[in-house]
Design an enzyme around this catalytic site. Structure first.
Site, mmCIF file in Angstrom:
data_model
loop_
_atom_site.group_PDB
_atom_site.id
_atom_site.type_symbol
_atom_site.label_atom_id
_atom_site.label_comp_id
_atom_site.label_asym_id
_atom_site.label_seq_id
_atom_site.Cartn_x
_atom_site.Cartn_y
_atom_site.Cartn_z
ATOM 1 C CD GLU A 27 4.351 5.311 11.985
ATOM 2 O OE1 GLU A 27 4.675 5.736 10.870
ATOM 3 O OE2 GLU A 27 3.777 4.217 12.168
ATOM 4 C CE LYS A 54 7.780 3.564 4.711
ATOM 5 N NZ LYS A 54 6.988 3.146 5.872
ATOM 6 C CG ASP A 61 7.761 1.514 8.981
ATOM 7 O OD1 ASP A 61 7.824 2.611 8.414
ATOM 8 O OD2 ASP A 61 6.690 1.002 9.361
ATOM 9 C CD GLU A 85 2.162 -1.197 6.219
ATOM 10 O OE1 GLU A 85 1.575 -0.123 6.031
ATOM 11 O OE2 GLU A 85 3.066 -1.353 7.071
ATOM 12 C CD GLU A 122 20.332 6.087 18.888
ATOM 13 O OE1 GLU A 122 21.014 7.132 18.904
ATOM 14 O OE2 GLU A 122 20.555 5.143 18.124
ATOM 15 C CD GLU A 170 8.124 7.308 1.916
ATOM 16 O OE1 GLU A 170 7.888 6.889 0.763
ATOM 17 O OE2 GLU A 170 7.492 6.919 2.904
ATOM 18 N NE ARG A 176 8.581 -4.094 8.149
ATOM 19 C CZ ARG A 176 7.682 -3.486 8.896
ATOM 20 N NH1 ARG A 176 7.089 -4.155 9.868
ATOM 21 N NH2 ARG A 176 7.354 -2.242 8.678
ATOM 22 C CD1 TRP A 209 2.194 -6.767 13.154
ATOM 23 C CD2 TRP A 209 2.414 -5.591 11.265
ATOM 24 N NE1 TRP A 209 0.942 -6.312 12.789
ATOM 25 C CE2 TRP A 209 1.060 -5.587 11.634
ATOM 26 C CE3 TRP A 209 2.798 -4.919 10.108
ATOM 27 C CZ2 TRP A 209 0.069 -4.936 10.881
ATOM 28 C CZ3 TRP A 209 1.821 -4.269 9.354
ATOM 29 C CH2 TRP A 209 0.471 -4.289 9.745
ATOM 30 C CD GLU A 244 -2.295 5.193 7.845
ATOM 31 O OE1 GLU A 244 -3.300 5.227 7.122
ATOM 32 O OE2 GLU A 244 -1.581 4.173 7.965
ATOM 33 N NE ARG A 245 0.780 4.728 11.704
ATOM 34 C CZ ARG A 245 0.384 3.835 12.593
ATOM 35 N NH1 ARG A 245 0.064 4.181 13.824
ATOM 36 N NH2 ARG A 245 0.275 2.571 12.260
HETATM 37 O O1 GCW Z 1 5.180 3.296 9.147
HETATM 38 C C1 GCW Z 1 4.104 2.638 8.550
HETATM 39 C C2 GCW Z 1 2.903 3.255 9.169
HETATM 40 C C3 GCW Z 1 1.671 3.181 8.311
HETATM 41 C C4 GCW Z 1 2.016 3.706 6.923
HETATM 42 C C5 GCW Z 1 3.123 2.842 6.347
HETATM 43 C C6 GCW Z 1 3.585 3.332 4.975
HETATM 44 C C7 GCW Z 1 0.637 4.935 5.412
HETATM 45 O O2 GCW Z 1 2.688 2.676 10.417
HETATM 46 O O3 GCW Z 1 0.681 3.955 8.933
HETATM 47 O O4 GCW Z 1 0.900 3.741 6.082
HETATM 48 O O5 GCW Z 1 4.248 2.877 7.187
HETATM 49 O O6 GCW Z 1 4.638 3.959 4.919
HETATM 50 O O7 GCW Z 1 2.936 3.071 3.986
#
Ligand code: GCW
Length: 681
Positions: free
Chosen positions: A397, A364, A369, A290, A512, A391, A340, A542, A164-165
């Protein structure tokens, strides 16, 4: 123990030449155990290639490590390098002391892991480790835990694929639903990770699908096989698990964390894991996020959820990495009170003090995100009684997917150096006192490991920053360049180094410039997150809006008139972000909705800034591509040169697409022409 050399895989920052200075010399390795044997094997391999010698002195055969001016003599009468485990050190500290006197370079390590890190440090220094005398320097990692998470699926996911990613091919662990049969690559990876200080790895995606869930039980042997390869390099293996496992794997009718049967199931299951993998690291959990299951389904808190796993792991010294990425992804744009950015704080800050000691709350770095530019998450300052881990996302991504050059160390340095209270206490300090630093890996089965060969530097930099958060990004880049590229006889001295710095030092800011402006984020194509689509997420649930209309753009996150997110920071920063006058330009649209004519601190209007940066970003990529093309042949490996060249072509194409779409979008919304009359479609 053999050190793998893979014929068709790039050696990244550990090519045989990097070991030349060690391999030419006479080395004594003192100590016992698997990690000391690993160091011995590394040195022996280097000596075979470069002509030096190595001798092993098990601790049981000697007294203290041979000291001072009088190292024991070997066959040839002397040693240039002595690597020893101290008898008095703290073996769990991973540190070492390095000194050079009387022609001998000495590493005295706290424990076996420190000895291995000390060896890699000597490799990093190269010939300089054997030059002038050096007074004793202490090297100790700032973070006890320095971890990478893999978002690898065992069975390829229909949409997300094997990783994933992932932008570097398939998984190095898994293929077509099974553990790979040839795992040599995993050992090569373990060396790379250990050499930059990483000591923990999770081996499957945090989105735990049906096949992957079985790793915890029926397919535990697969995890054990991987752990066996990481162990000699001092790396513990962790597993992402599903909160619903007691139901899906255990046959219970509930996963309620307060149910006695559920607790017993986790305890039993975890005991089995440790029966198979005694040094197992612990669980990583994405819950209520998610679509992943979590404690909310049972009306329980995330502390209840994390603690049941923590209690199961505690007897064995394991930890839970419980992710704080919990938010509502089914939002209504009209509802301006749901933000969010607020979510992690709103969910977790009230739970401060309720988590067990062996829970790491993995947060994070930004509140949304992994965008190219976000403020630092306010959660880091809000949970003094919780072990918080930071994190980061090494996989690119949202930063060009390893098709664009984007050296991320400057961004991470900013995060780690951020002082939430503006009083000297930094995010790095919070992570060091808590769960350390964690990052999503960017590695796959690609020949260059990371798709874009220059993206290797991001993984290297992550490890180095986890060890030493104050290291300067350009210094880390120099280390990586020195290790990765052998000095060439051809070309101007240092041309390659200068070219790489020109391409990479400011590449994050370049990226950027041609993407979403002033901290607003997203504007990427929904789903795959590559390339521009200004309104792609604007009409989706979202919660990643920019709210651009004919008058202005940005999200009002002030307390006065917006979502109140700015108020989640300690007062010193809350006041800065709240104020339109004080808010830093680069975060303006993250915190404020402003008219296009709003004048930035830089002196230009928002709309003119958008035009200027988008033209400048494309120019920078054009320049980078030209510099790379001009490198004389032979200065770097041909295949690597070609791969970087191809990626730069794509980066330029994509940067132009971004420039044109963003500029046209805002020109059409605002009706304000470019003051310099450049071409806007
Ligand atoms: O950034 C988003 C991603 C998802 C990811 C999620 C996460 C693993 O688009 O693909 O899922 O974050 O951090 O859980």
């Amino acid at each position: 123990m053999t050190v793998p050399e893979l014929a068709d895989v790039h050696a990244a920052w550990l090519p045989p030449e990097a070991f030349q200075a060690v391999g030419e010399r006479h080395t004594l390795v003192c100590g016992d155990g698997p990690l000391v044997r690993t160091a011995l094997a590394e040195v022996a391999q280097a000596c075979r290639r470069h002509g030096g010698t190595v001798r092993h002195l098990p601790a049981s055969m000697g007294d203290d490590p041979p000291a001072g001016d009088d190292p024991p003599t070997g066959a040839d009468g002397s040693f240039d390098l002595v690597l020893a485990v101290s008898r008095t050190g703290r073996p769990d500290h991973d540190g070492f002391e390095l000194a050079r006197a009387a022609g001998v370079t000495r590493v005295v390590a706290d424990g076996p892991a420190g000895l291995l890190y000390g060896l890699f440090h000597v490799v990093r220094l190269g010939a300089a480790a054997f030059g002038a005398d050096r007074p004793a320097e202490q090297h100790r990692p700032a973070m006890r835990r320095r971890m990478v998470n893999h978002w690898d699926n065992v069975a390829a996911h229909p949409v997300m694929g094997q990783v994933e990613r992932g932008y570097s091919g398939g998984s190095i662990f898994w293929r077509d639903g099974a553990l790979r049969t040839d795992l040599t690559r995993v050992t090569a990876y373990a060396r790379l990770l250990a050499s930059c200080g990483i000591n923990a790895v999770s081996v499957n995606n945090v989105n735990v699908h049906a096949t992957e869930a079985l790793l915890l039980t029926d397919r535990l042997e697969d995890v054990a096989a991987i752990a066996a390869l990481f162990r000699p390099y001092g790396i513990r293996v962790h597993l992402s698990v599903s909160f619903a496992a007691p139901v899906t794997l255990g046959g219970l009718n509930t996963a309620d964390p307060l149910d006695a049967r559920v607790r017993a199931w986790w305890a039993r299951t975890t005991a089995r894991v440790y029966g198979t993998i005694p040094d197992f690291g612990g669980y990583v959990v994405k819950a209520d996020s998610e679509g992943q299951p979590g404690p909310f389904a049972y009306g329980r808190s995330h502390a209840d959820g994390a603690n049941v796993l923590a209690d199961a792991l505690a007897p064995f010294g394991g930890v839970v990495d419980w992710r704080a990425f919990v938010y509502n992804h089914r939002q209504d744009w009209r509802d301006r009170s749901t933000d969010r950015a607020r979510a992690a704080y709103d969910h977790f800050a009230p739970l401060d003090g309720e988590f067990r000691d062996n829970v790491h709350l993995q947060v994070k770095h930004g509140p949304i995100d992994f965008q190219t530019r976000e403020p630092v998450s306010p959660v880091f300052a809000a949970m003094p009684a919780t072990r918080v881990a930071v994190e980061l996302q090494v996989t690119q991504e949202y930063t060009g997917q390893q098709r664009h050059v984007c050296y991320l160390a400057p961004m991470w340095s900013g995060v780690l150096g951020f002082e939430p209270w503006r009083d000297g206490r930094s995010v790095a300090g919070i992570a060091a006192a808590g769960g350390g630093l964690v990052a999503v890996s960017n590695v796959g089965d690609d020949r260059f490991w990371t798709g874009h060969p220059l993206a290797q530097a991001n993984l290297y930099a992550f490890g180095r920053l986890a060890w030493s958060p104050r290291l300067d990004a350009a210094t880390i880049l120099d280390e990586w360049i020195d290790l990765t590229f052998t000095p060439s006889a051809t070309g101007e001295p240092d041309l390659l180094r200068r070219t790489l710095h020109a391409l990479m030092d400011d590449s994050w800011q370049t990226y950027e410039r041609y993407t979403a402006p002033l901290g607003i984020g997203f504007m990427v194509r929904p789903g795959d997150h590559y390339g521009p689509d200004v309104d792609g997420y604007e009409y989706s649930p979202w919660g990643t809006y920019h709210f651009a209309d004919r008058d202005g753009v940005g999200v009002d996150r002030t307390r006065a008139s917006g979502t109140g997110f700015a108020g989640q920071y300690p007062p010193a920063w809350a006041a800065v972000y709240e104020s339109l006058e004080d808010c830093p330009d680069e975060l303006l649209l993250f915190f404020h909705h402003v008219p296009y004519g709003h004048v930035l601190h830089s002196g230009v209007t928002v709309i003119q800034h958008i035009y200027d940066t988008h033209f400048a970003g494309v120019e920078a990529v054009t320049g980078a591509r030209r510099l790379w093309e001009r490198l004389p042949a032979g200065l770097v490996d041909l295949a690597l040169h070609a791969r970087v060249g191809d990626r730069l072509d794509e980066q330029l194409r994509c940067a132009r697409e971004w420039r044109d779409q963003i500029n046209t979008y805002f020109f059409r919304k605002s009706g304000v022409p470019d003051a310099r009359g450049r071409r806007i479609f």
